[in-house]
Design an enzyme around this catalytic site. Structure first.
Site, mmCIF file in Angstrom:
data_model
loop_
_atom_site.group_PDB
_atom_site.id
_atom_site.type_symbol
_atom_site.label_atom_id
_atom_site.label_comp_id
_atom_site.label_asym_id
_atom_site.label_seq_id
_atom_site.Cartn_x
_atom_site.Cartn_y
_atom_site.Cartn_z
ATOM 1 N N ALA A 62 -7.433 -3.769 -8.584
ATOM 2 C CA ALA A 62 -6.690 -4.323 -7.169
ATOM 3 C C ALA A 62 -7.643 -4.743 -6.226
ATOM 4 C CB ALA A 62 -5.828 -3.328 -6.759
ATOM 5 N N HIS A 105 22.393 -14.105 -5.420
ATOM 6 C CA HIS A 105 21.808 -15.265 -6.037
ATOM 7 C C HIS A 105 21.706 -16.226 -4.740
ATOM 8 C CE1 HIS A 105 21.306 -19.069 -8.315
ATOM 9 N NE2 HIS A 105 22.059 -19.477 -7.643
ATOM 10 N N CYS A 149 -7.284 3.711 4.407
ATOM 11 C CA CYS A 149 -6.092 2.989 4.278
ATOM 12 C C CYS A 149 -5.663 2.186 5.396
ATOM 13 C CB CYS A 149 -4.843 3.790 3.748
ATOM 14 S SG CYS A 149 -3.444 2.914 3.494
ATOM 15 N N ASP A 183 -6.942 11.196 -3.188
ATOM 16 C CA ASP A 183 -7.820 10.873 -4.061
ATOM 17 C C ASP A 183 -8.638 11.962 -4.709
ATOM 18 O OD1 ASP A 183 -6.732 8.473 -3.425
ATOM 19 O OD2 ASP A 183 -8.417 7.652 -2.334
#
Length: 462
Positions: free
Chosen positions: A181, A441, A41, A308
């Site tokens: 990805a 906003h 990573c 993993d």
């Protein structure tokens, strides 16, 4: 023989985070690493690719400066310098992990670790093998680029993600096989740098795990920018005998031969579970994964596995969460089992893609009566002002109880926006609660509120 409370095998985002949490909890801790702290990573994955993508994004901005009323002459790139910057970022992060190891008094054992029975581990470095033992051994050896029989990697003409980050020179033509990805991020990077890119995807849609509308939007964006996209297509063989490489691609219409300088194989990952002693200890595996319970304990007491190498999403943040949960359980703390249905996924091409929860199709298949809301960034004042009007936010709610079932985004900066949906879903927030939470906003994030409003027929700005 050195004795520890916890030894972690592997120092990726699963391993080093696990080691730190173990140390924080008072365990005498060591981590075994055969290469670089931070694992794939930090050194070859998440972090250096983001550095490459940022260079590509800045280059794109400069090339389109006219769109912002600016004049920039003679814009060019230095491919070698771009690669060098990426490597520098990775090295800096790896040094950061070294600092964290020292800060938390974690011993770093350099070398290749192999598990032994009796809660022991042999570490070999420079031909010398040393035995260590621990009350708890946590396997976090990660994964590598998966190879297909029809697409063997030679590291030069047919490459994996690792070589794609350090090519000595920029290819004129590249074929990217696989549009997950890794595939779409590298496709965007190389295309932005000026390489002619073709994506070959076996399934009907690019980024196939995403909501179908997101996949179609990304494909439109890529095609508009000049990337060739071939879906429902398969590379059946490659010929590397000539100067470049030829790929035979099977499509719905027949076979087609593509020529390129290099092929990037981005067809997934393969767990690193070979030659680490699993068989010697008797640790059970199934289909390339180590079998664990909800707290990452293997079938052999004292041995655990995270990241993993176990079933579940192969993502850095998942590995970190699993490791923390694992050592907290070892400590005897009350821990909550990880909810794999509320894990965000992020893809960092341009436009970015982010999602969590069920897709619209999955929600329907599960029998939910749903409310769907969608808000395009073309209606967002912030997006228009920033020059990034492509994409949308899509939300899916259970019509009966208002449960937020899924959120899917494509657009600028959406990987930083998806956490709102993750936290809201964790807190079992309803659609009306999101709708009545005042959003600032002008921001990209108010598109989430607007999408929810659309789901409940209360949208203002559409």
């Amino acid at each position: 023989m050195s004795k520890y409370d916890v030894i972690v095998l592997g120092s990726g985002p699963g391993g080093y985070v696990t080691a730190i949490r173990a140390s924080q909890l008072g365990f005498k801790t060591a981590v075994v690493e055969k290469e670089n702290l931070g694992g794939v990573c930090l050194n070859w994955g998440c972090i250096p690719t983001k550095a490459l993508l940022k260079s590509a994004q800045v280059f794109e901005y400069l090339k389109h400066a006219d769109d912002y009323g600016l004049k920039v002459n003679d814009v060019d790139k230095d491919f070698g310098a771009v690669i060098k910057r990426s490597r520098g970022v990775a090295e800096g992060m790896s040094k950061g992990v070294q600092f964290l190891m020292k800060k938390n008094k974690i011993d770093v054992i350099e070398g290749f670790g192999k598990l032994k029975a009796g809660k022991k581990i042999d570490v070999t470095n420079d031909g010398k093998t040393t035995e260590y033992s621990a009350d708890h051994i946590i396997i976090a050896t990660g994964a590598r680029s998966r190879e297909l029989p029809s697409l063997p990697q030679d590291g030069k003409k047919v490459i994996g993600y690792r070589e794609a980050m350090t090519l000595p020179e920029q290819p004129k033509k590249m074929i990217v096989v696989g549009s997950g990805a890794i595939g779409v991020e590298f496709a965007y990077f190389y295309h932005s740098m000026g390489t002619e890119v073709t994506i070959v995807e076996f399934l009907p849609n690019v980024v196939p795990v995403e909501d179908e509308e997101v996949s179609k939007q990304l494909e439109r964006n890529f095609k508009k920018s000049g990337i060739k996209v071939m879906t429902s297509s398969e590379v059946t063989k490659v010929d590397t005998s000539g100067k470049g490489v030829k790929a035979t691609v099977k499509t719905k219409k027949g076979e087609e031969v593509l020529e390129a300088d290099v092929i990037l194989s981005a067809v997934g990952i393969k767990s690193n579970i070979e030659n680490i002693g699993l068989e010697d200890v008797g640790i059970a595996t199934d289909r390339d994964k180590i079998l664990v319970n909800d707290y990452y304990q293997t079938n052999i007491p004292g041995y655990y596995a995270i990241g993993d190498v176990v079933p579940g999403q192969a993502l850095a943040h998942v590995a970190s969460a699993e490791g923390i949960l694992c050592v907290e359980k070892i400590k005897g703390m009350h821990v909550e089992v990880l909810d794999y249905g509320n894990i965000p996924g992020c893809t960092y091409c341009t436009p970015e893609v982010a999602s969590v929860g069920l897709t619209e199709k999955q929600a329907k298949e599960k029998g939910y009566d749903i409310k769907v809301g969608k808000f395009p960034f073309s209606a967002s004042g912030k997006a228009k002002a920033a020059g990034t009007p492509d994409g949308f936010v899509k939300v899916i709610f259970d019509a009966k109880y208002g449960e937020w079932l899924g959120c899917h985004m494509i657009g600028a900066g959406v990987t930083d926006m998806i956490a709102e949906a993750v936290v809201a879903r964790k807190l079992e927030t309803t659609g009306h609660e999101v709708l009545k939470a005042v959003h600032p906003h002008p921001t990209m994030s108010e598109a989430v509120m607007e999408a929810v409003a659309a789901a409940y027929d209360e949208v203002i700005h559409l």
